[in-house]
Motif scaffolding. Sequence first.
Motif, PDB file in Angstrom:
ATOM      1  N   VAL A  44      -2.404  12.608   3.254  1.00  0.00           N
ATOM      2  CA  VAL A  44      -1.754  11.783   2.231  1.00  0.00           C
ATOM      3  C   VAL A  44      -1.060  10.613   2.922  1.00  0.00           C
ATOM      4  CG1 VAL A  44      -0.118  11.700   0.326  1.00  0.00           C
ATOM      5  CG2 VAL A  44      -1.342  13.837   0.804  1.00  0.00           C
ATOM      6  N   GLU A  45      -1.432   9.397   2.531  1.00  0.00           N
ATOM      7  CA  GLU A  45      -0.842   8.191   3.124  1.00  0.00           C
ATOM      8  C   GLU A  45      -0.117   7.403   2.036  1.00  0.00           C
ATOM      9  OE1 GLU A  45      -3.740   6.175   5.921  1.00  0.00           O
ATOM     10  OE2 GLU A  45      -5.065   7.674   5.000  1.00  0.00           O
ATOM     11  N   ILE A  46       1.097   6.983   2.358  1.00  0.00           N
ATOM     12  CA  ILE A  46       1.908   6.242   1.395  1.00  0.00           C
ATOM     13  C   ILE A  46       2.232   4.865   1.978  1.00  0.00           C
ATOM     14  CG2 ILE A  46       4.054   6.203   0.062  1.00  0.00           C
ATOM     15  CD1 ILE A  46       2.899   9.483   1.544  1.00  0.00           C
ATOM     16  N   GLU A  47       1.992   3.831   1.190  1.00  0.00           N
ATOM     17  CA  GLU A  47       2.311   2.464   1.600  1.00  0.00           C
ATOM     18  C   GLU A  47       3.271   1.852   0.591  1.00  0.00           C
ATOM     19  OE1 GLU A  47      -1.361   0.351   1.943  1.00  0.00           O
ATOM     20  OE2 GLU A  47      -2.265   1.827   3.316  1.00  0.00           O
ATOM     21  N   LEU A  48       4.305   1.170   1.083  1.00  0.00           N
ATOM     22  CA  LEU A  48       5.313   0.558   0.219  1.00  0.00           C
ATOM     23  C   LEU A  48       5.396  -0.938   0.454  1.00  0.00           C
ATOM     24  CD1 LEU A  48       8.284   3.054   0.818  1.00  0.00           C
ATOM     25  CD2 LEU A  48       6.496   3.228  -0.923  1.00  0.00           C
ATOM     26  N   ARG A  49       5.798  -1.648  -0.581  1.00  0.00           N
ATOM     27  CA  ARG A  49       6.189  -3.046  -0.436  1.00  0.00           C
ATOM     28  C   ARG A  49       7.534  -3.234  -1.125  1.00  0.00           C
ATOM     29  NH1 ARG A  49       1.742  -6.259  -2.403  1.00  0.00           N
ATOM     30  NH2 ARG A  49       2.776  -6.509  -4.420  1.00  0.00           N
ATOM     31  N   ASP A  50       8.458  -3.834  -0.406  1.00  0.00           N
ATOM     32  CA  ASP A  50       9.804  -4.057  -0.933  1.00  0.00           C
ATOM     33  C   ASP A  50      10.461  -2.738  -1.355  1.00  0.00           C
ATOM     34  OD1 ASP A  50      11.977  -5.690  -1.617  1.00  0.00           O
ATOM     35  OD2 ASP A  50      11.346  -5.768  -3.709  1.00  0.00           O
ATOM     36  N   GLY A  51      10.354  -1.742  -0.476  1.00  0.00           N
ATOM     37  CA  GLY A  51      10.975  -0.453  -0.749  1.00  0.00           C
ATOM     38  C   GLY A  51      10.384   0.288  -1.928  1.00  0.00           C
ATOM     39  N   GLY A  52       9.159  -0.093  -2.342  1.00  0.00           N
ATOM     40  CA  GLY A  52       8.508   0.539  -3.495  1.00  0.00           C
ATOM     41  C   GLY A  52       8.810  -0.152  -4.809  1.00  0.00           C
ATOM     42  N   ARG A  53       9.680  -1.155  -4.780  1.00  0.00           N
ATOM     43  CA  ARG A  53      10.031  -1.839  -6.035  1.00  0.00           C
ATOM     44  C   ARG A  53       8.884  -2.712  -6.522  1.00  0.00           C
ATOM     45  NH1 ARG A  53      15.779  -4.567  -4.851  1.00  0.00           N
ATOM     46  NH2 ARG A  53      14.418  -5.718  -3.411  1.00  0.00           N
ATOM     47  N   ASN A  54       8.153  -3.304  -5.592  1.00  0.00           N
ATOM     48  CA  ASN A  54       7.019  -4.155  -5.974  1.00  0.00           C
ATOM     49  C   ASN A  54       5.676  -3.429  -5.920  1.00  0.00           C
ATOM     50  OD1 ASN A  54       8.661  -6.300  -6.502  1.00  0.00           O
ATOM     51  ND2 ASN A  54       8.344  -7.319  -4.543  1.00  0.00           N
ATOM     52  N   LYS A  55       5.562  -2.492  -4.955  1.00  0.00           N
ATOM     53  CA  LYS A  55       4.272  -1.797  -4.869  1.00  0.00           C
ATOM     54  C   LYS A  55       4.431  -0.451  -4.166  1.00  0.00           C
ATOM     55  CE  LYS A  55      -0.587  -2.407  -3.518  1.00  0.00           C
ATOM     56  NZ  LYS A  55      -1.596  -3.335  -2.940  1.00  0.00           N
ATOM     57  N   ILE A  56       3.710   0.530  -4.715  1.00  0.00           N
ATOM     58  CA  ILE A  56       3.579   1.854  -4.108  1.00  0.00           C
ATOM     59  C   ILE A  56       2.101   2.211  -4.133  1.00  0.00           C
ATOM     60  CG2 ILE A  56       4.102   4.318  -4.332  1.00  0.00           C
ATOM     61  CD1 ILE A  56       6.663   3.442  -5.871  1.00  0.00           C
ATOM     62  N   LYS A  57       1.569   2.569  -2.987  1.00  0.00           N
ATOM     63  CA  LYS A  57       0.174   3.004  -2.941  1.00  0.00           C
ATOM     64  C   LYS A  57       0.115   4.381  -2.280  1.00  0.00           C
ATOM     65  CE  LYS A  57      -3.334   0.259  -1.828  1.00  0.00           C
ATOM     66  NZ  LYS A  57      -4.321  -0.543  -1.022  1.00  0.00           N
ATOM     67  N   VAL A  58      -0.560   5.314  -2.934  1.00  0.00           N
ATOM     68  CA  VAL A  58      -0.747   6.663  -2.403  1.00  0.00           C
ATOM     69  C   VAL A  58      -2.237   6.933  -2.294  1.00  0.00           C
ATOM     70  CG1 VAL A  58      -0.352   9.125  -2.778  1.00  0.00           C
ATOM     71  CG2 VAL A  58       1.443   7.474  -3.374  1.00  0.00           C
ATOM     72  N   ILE A  59      -2.676   7.244  -1.086  1.00  0.00           N
ATOM     73  CA  ILE A  59      -4.102   7.480  -0.807  1.00  0.00           C
ATOM     74  C   ILE A  59      -4.256   8.918  -0.327  1.00  0.00           C
ATOM     75  CG2 ILE A  59      -6.108   6.705   0.511  1.00  0.00           C
ATOM     76  CD1 ILE A  59      -4.456   4.105   1.074  1.00  0.00           C
ATOM     77  N   ASP A  60      -5.182   9.656  -0.945  1.00  0.00           N
ATOM     78  CA  ASP A  60      -5.411  11.032  -0.496  1.00  0.00           C
ATOM     79  C   ASP A  60      -6.902  11.308  -0.368  1.00  0.00           C
ATOM     80  OD1 ASP A  60      -6.623  12.285  -2.903  1.00  0.00           O
ATOM     81  OD2 ASP A  60      -4.662  11.978  -3.839  1.00  0.00           O
ATOM     82  N   ASN A  61      -7.219  12.419   0.295  1.00  0.00           N
ATOM     83  CA  ASN A  61      -8.619  12.831   0.457  1.00  0.00           C
ATOM     84  C   ASN A  61      -8.896  14.100  -0.337  1.00  0.00           C
ATOM     85  OD1 ASN A  61      -7.194  14.684   1.949  1.00  0.00           O
ATOM     86  ND2 ASN A  61      -8.531  14.619   3.743  1.00  0.00           N
ATOM     87  N   GLY A  62      -8.216  14.233  -1.474  1.00  0.00           N
ATOM     88  CA  GLY A  62      -8.371  15.432  -2.301  1.00  0.00           C
ATOM     89  C   GLY A  62      -9.653  15.465  -3.093  1.00  0.00           C
ATOM     90  N   SER A  63      -9.663  16.301  -4.108  1.00  0.00           N
ATOM     91  CA  SER A  63     -10.901  16.577  -4.841  1.00  0.00           C
ATOM     92  C   SER A  63     -11.379  15.409  -5.700  1.00  0.00           C
ATOM     93  CB  SER A  63     -10.699  17.804  -5.745  1.00  0.00           C
ATOM     94  OG  SER A  63      -9.620  17.598  -6.638  1.00  0.00           O
ATOM     95  N   GLY A  64     -10.529  14.434  -5.957  1.00  0.00           N
ATOM     96  CA  GLY A  64     -10.961  13.315  -6.773  1.00  0.00           C
ATOM     97  C   GLY A  64     -11.089  13.703  -8.243  1.00  0.00           C
ATOM     98  N   MET A  65     -11.454  12.724  -9.064  1.00  0.00           N
ATOM     99  CA  MET A  65     -11.529  12.949 -10.509  1.00  0.00           C
ATOM    100  C   MET A  65     -12.854  12.427 -11.053  1.00  0.00           C
ATOM    101  SD  MET A  65      -7.702  11.505 -11.289  1.00  0.00           S
ATOM    102  CE  MET A  65      -7.667  11.942 -13.008  1.00  0.00           C
TER     103      MET A  65
END
Length: 586
Positions: A44-65
């Motif tokens: 699980v990888e988490i990327e933030l911009r401006d402390g998460g106020r402008n952008k939060i991205k969460v990337i995982d390698n799970g089962s998908g949808m």
Amino acid sequence: MPDIIKILDKEVTEKIAAGEVIEKPASVVKELVENSLDAGSSRVEIELRDGGRNKIKVIDNGSGMSPGDAMLSFTRHATSKIRGFEDLSRIVSMGFRGEALASISAVSRVELITKEAGKTLGRKVKVEGGKYIEHEETGCPEGTCISVEDLFFNVPARRKFLSSAKSEQAAINKVLLRMSLAYPEVFFSLSSDQKKIFSYAPVPNTISRVEQIYGKEVEGRLLEIEGNCNEASLRGLISHPSCTFANRSRIFMFVNRRFVKPVFLYKLIHDSFQKLIPSGRFPAVIIFLEISPELIDINIHPTKEDIRFSKEGIIFSLIRNTIKDRLNRDSGQTTIAYYNLPLRNEKIFNSGRTISYQEDLPDFHINIIKESPLEKEMKILHNYKGLINQTPDMEDPVIIGNFKNTYIIARTDKALLLIDQHVAHERINFEILKKHMSENTRPLSQTLLFPITIDFPPHEKTWLEEHLSLFSTIGYDIESFGENTFLLRGVPPGLEKINHEESFKDIVSKFSLSDRTVSLENMFNHIMATIACKASIKAGDELSIKEMEELIKKLFKTPDHCYCPHGRPVIISFSERDLAKLFKRE
């Protein structure tokens, strides 16, 4: 009278409902990462911009949808976990995408990209303010990537109450710290504004994860615990009583891998460690409780951080007894590590008499400087609970003796004084620091002969970066030294006798734990008080008559000398009338 009650439209009710779940960026991260873990992700990888106020991205390698599930996941009350009312009491997963994504997308701009294992193409869905904007097939890796931008863009009243980027990031750090502890087998990484904050590789067990996060401060100082009863099983870690911290920031409890913060936990830990660690210090405790979901209620708190057990007494006993049993197995080391009191025969000064102490009663003794009937009186005062706080007589006091190398006994013509030597010295040091700050436009700093490298957990590191200028004002010379490491080059003057690394870590740990915004003035005074405390003589330190006299002389020259910077009394005064009442003479 016209009707005044109206049914709110769907758009308003969805924003209100979202606000109950999504309070700040950390809430978004918590919901999204829980979904990733439920999907079986090992990365699980988490990327933030401006402390998460402008952008939060969460990337995982799970089962998908699947494409259908990707669309339905943004619909309120859509879930794969519940089919009937009875399922509510049997949920063991962290959450379900349908509820989290519906709430998040109602107050932000969301892009979902997901693909099931073995499929050629995935699905991309865009939703803004709860409305579908785009959905199409797309090429992507297996797993799920969710981007959340412009949180509360359509609820300005909520957005303006977001904290600074550093504060919001610190809150996210705490959320991810808990999840990292609960899932040591999962890779976690966090980056903010393209700068890596931490990266935790998968490890085989919890003890390895704890050492990975906290480093040398806990390495080799953790004890494994394990217990069970018919209703539940427990495993976890506690720190050896010689390893303590300034606050409760290293106490965690997980029920079925979900972090909870039940009000009873701290009391149980206090009872278990009582008399093994100093007052005001706290152990590291990490508890994992496995219990049937039918025996708990996790819906008594909005964020599910409190919990109710149907058989509380049994669970309380399991936790307390498991910790106590482990400490008892280590009791030999514990006693030496904390008490470390050499037992010997003590002579009462100038009396020629000797008091011998039994080896199993090391914690009561009294030194009297000269022959006096006060010895009996002090034993009575030791048990008297109604101690009287008042401003003592300001005449020069005469030192009579001390009690347990902690309380100086003195007298004036009008009063008997008990003076806590530690808090007395703490008040003196606090006033010295304040004087240095007020008299010098440039902060005073004493350069260390050898700089000290100090490691911090990610949430403490983020807080420290935001407050480096404050520490510089006080006299600390500290700079970032890569990732979570800082280099301490200088300290405020007058702190030669303290452990600089331990003192500085305690200060950072204490203040980074608070979610509340503290004014610079209050933080400044709190930090100076903490420094003053660390630099002061301690309870149990043996002082000569001359040292006690000098301490009292300096104390009475300081303002507010009746109380320490933390508000505790320095002096307890007994007038002649007070003593007469104690001895039933009135």
